[in-house]
Scaffold this motif. Sequence first.
Motif, PDB file in Angstrom:
ATOM      1  N   TYR A   9       0.820  -1.206   0.000  1.00  0.00           N
ATOM      2  CA  TYR A   9       0.000   0.000   0.000  1.00  0.00           C
ATOM      3  C   TYR A   9       0.856   1.258   0.000  1.00  0.00           C
ATOM      4  O   TYR A   9       1.982   1.275   0.483  1.00  0.00           O
ATOM      5  N   HIS A  10       0.289   2.283  -0.601  1.00  0.00           N
ATOM      6  CA  HIS A  10       0.836   3.640  -0.555  1.00  0.00           C
ATOM      7  C   HIS A  10       0.196   4.301   0.660  1.00  0.00           C
ATOM      8  O   HIS A  10      -1.024   4.406   0.749  1.00  0.00           O
ATOM      9  N   HIS A  55       4.681   3.667   3.964  1.00  0.00           N
ATOM     10  CA  HIS A  55       4.276   2.770   2.885  1.00  0.00           C
ATOM     11  C   HIS A  55       4.685   1.324   3.200  1.00  0.00           C
ATOM     12  O   HIS A  55       5.504   1.071   4.086  1.00  0.00           O
ATOM     13  N   ASP A  85      -4.588   2.422  -4.171  1.00  0.00           N
ATOM     14  CA  ASP A  85      -3.372   2.511  -3.363  1.00  0.00           C
ATOM     15  C   ASP A  85      -3.162   1.311  -2.444  1.00  0.00           C
ATOM     16  O   ASP A  85      -2.279   1.316  -1.588  1.00  0.00           O
TER      17      ASP A  85
END
Length: 251
Positions: A9-10, A55, A85
Amino acid sequence: MRYFVEFSYHGKAYHGWQRQPNATSVQEILERAFSLLLRQPLAVTGAGRTDAGVHASMMVAHFDTDHPVDMEDLTYRLNRFLPGDIAVHRIYRVQPDAHARFDATSRSYEYHLVQEKSPFLKDLAYEYRAPLDVSKMNSAAALLMEYEDFECFSRSKTDVKTYFCKISRAEWEEVSPSKLIFHITADRFLRNMVRAVVGTLLQIGEGKLDEEGLRRIIMSKNRSEAGASVPAHGLYLTDVSYPKTILKTNE
């Protein structure tokens, strides 16, 4: 039946991994997706927590279901449902008592730093313009593996029973003349530890601190002695390792 899920994930849009009452977390979004697609209330337990803005290029969690799932199909449907994301990479069956957090044998992080303005890395790396002596930073990073008590790098007022961590890798990589990546691997990490370590090593790179000063900081066990924490958006969880014995091999 218990399954592990590997995903990335961002972190910009999330207040960290862990579910929180008044903020959006990665855990909340993932649990909502699993519960909807599997049509049952479902909890997802992560390998650890990441702070707001951090992140993960590889995070692991486990979940339990009453019925077997088609792992490839569920991976596909989750990626269709989840926001852009968050991405699920793999789901696999594990032993009923396998635990994403407690069975992890090591975790690895990277901290990304750029020394010139880059609009494409604005939310993905810390812009730090001061000249740095990378050789000195690597020499100091190697000292970390001589110690185990890292209370000096831990966020204050955390409910941990021990500040001991076994670091097996700590080094800077010069990716290009304007980009550095700090790699660190340990059996466990304290809250805010990596960001505090990086902030302290940057002081060494600038000549504001020497190796003996780093030793004094570690021995002091005092967070206020160490460097300031660097911003969250340069930090990535990159790997979580497990023993092969957690795998469910008889089906």
